[in-house]
Write an enzyme that holds these catalytic residues in place. Structure first.
Site, short mmCIF file in Angstrom:
data_model
loop_
_atom_site.label_atom_id
_atom_site.label_comp_id
_atom_site.label_asym_id
_atom_site.label_seq_id
_atom_site.Cartn_x
_atom_site.Cartn_y
_atom_site.Cartn_z
N LYS A 225 15.87 -28.32 -8.56
CA LYS A 225 15.95 -28.33 -9.41
C LYS A 225 16.65 -27.04 -10.09
O LYS A 225 16.37 -25.94 -9.39
CB LYS A 225 15.21 -28.82 -10.43
CG LYS A 225 15.02 -30.06 -10.14
CD LYS A 225 14.09 -30.95 -11.32
CE LYS A 225 14.21 -32.87 -11.22
NZ LYS A 225 13.32 -33.18 -12.71
N ARG A 265 8.60 -35.75 -5.78
CA ARG A 265 9.91 -36.46 -5.11
C ARG A 265 10.15 -35.53 -4.53
O ARG A 265 10.54 -34.49 -5.32
CB ARG A 265 10.32 -37.01 -6.61
CG ARG A 265 11.08 -37.30 -7.22
CD ARG A 265 12.02 -38.54 -7.97
NE ARG A 265 12.49 -39.51 -7.93
CZ ARG A 265 14.00 -38.95 -7.52
NH1 ARG A 265 14.52 -37.31 -8.26
NH2 ARG A 265 14.94 -39.14 -8.45
#
Length: 286
Positions: A225, A265
């Site tokens: 991210k 994740r």
């Protein structure tokens, strides 16, 4: 011990003796880090099986990009992308999660073999989602969410990001339980990167203990991210591309595991699988 440091268990899912690794299969042309690579059904199933071979405990299949600014895909197309992949992986004995904000996609995915519904909106995007999950009797990930991808960057306004995320997640958990989902089947996710800037994401990672006070297993989804790109960027330089953030992702995975996260994740499974096993070994030696 079957669970360490109170990670918690999720009714309806296997029990792991460490932080679990959730591998990502994006059946999309436009996801932020790997859009288009697994868009073909056969390629997506093959990739999911490869991730399991690399150490993934479960596979999260999604057919709609939720990157900042992304437009929504229509329901028919999302079903076309997701259902054959869920069915193919489940038929191979893989524990499958479906990443969707739509009740119909969740229902059909469970019918095809999915064991978990991962809704980034926590049931807010589709009023049919909570009844559908309650009827299906499957585990449900409730993520912190403040709106769809097109507008979420404008919603990253907090006085106390940790306190507000915890309070908003608690409120959402209560609504989901009131809607009929069993508390024992809830997982919470702080929603890193969703209506949050880099500093806010880092604050949440630094205070995962506060999120665990909500009393349910915690899923941390930091993989590749933007906040990791900001951390890695040299002064005055652009952040490295998403696929060059896997070592940083593994670092967050180790930190999350050490903080008691139930699962992480990730797109690149092997480095994180190694990281959580090291964290487990250190825990066991303490």
């Amino acid at each position: 011990m079957s669970t360490l440091r109170g990670r918690g268990t999720v009714r309806g899912l296997p029990e792991w003796d460490r932080c679990a690794v959730m591998g990502v299969v994006n059946v999309t042309p436009d996801s932020f880090s790997d859009g288009g690579r697994w868009f073909d059904t056969t390629a997506a199933i093959k990739h999911g099986l490869e991730l399991v071979a690399e150490g993934a405990d479960l596979i999260d299949v999604g057919g709609e990009s939720t990157r900042p600014g992304a437009s929504r895909v229509d329901e028919t197309e999302e079903l076309r992308r997701v259902i054959p992949v869920v069915r193919g992986l489940a038929s191979e004995g893989v524990t499958v999660s479906v990443d969707t904000m739509r009740a119909v996609v969740a229902e059909q995915s469970v019918a095809a073999g999915a064991a978990l519904v991962n809704d980034v909106s926590g049931g807010l995007a589709d009023p049919g989602m909570i009844p559908a999950v309650a009827d299906a009797g499957v585990p449900f990930v409730v993520m912190h969410w403040r709106g769809f991808s097109e507008s979420m960057n404008s919603r990253a306004v907090y006085g106390d990001v940790v306190g507000e995320v915890v309070a908003e997640l608690r409120e959402r958990m209560e609504a989901v339980i009131e809607g009929g989902v069993a508390p024992e089947q809830l997982v919470i996710d702080p929603g890193l990167g969703f209506a949050k800037d880099a500093a806010q994401d880092l604050a949440l990672v630094a205070h995962l203990d506060r999120l665990r006070e909500l009393g349910r297993p915690l899923l941390v989804a930091a993989s590749r991210k933007r906040f990791l790109g900001h951390v890695l960027a040299a002064e005055g330089a652009a952040p490295p591309p998403a696929r060059e953030r896997d070592a940083a992702t593994a670092a967050v995975s180790a930190l999350s595991a050490a903080a008691g996260a139930w699962a992480v994740r990730v797109h690149a499974v092997r480095p994180t699988a190694d990281a959580v096993r090291v964290a487990r070994a250190v825990e066991g030696a303490a």
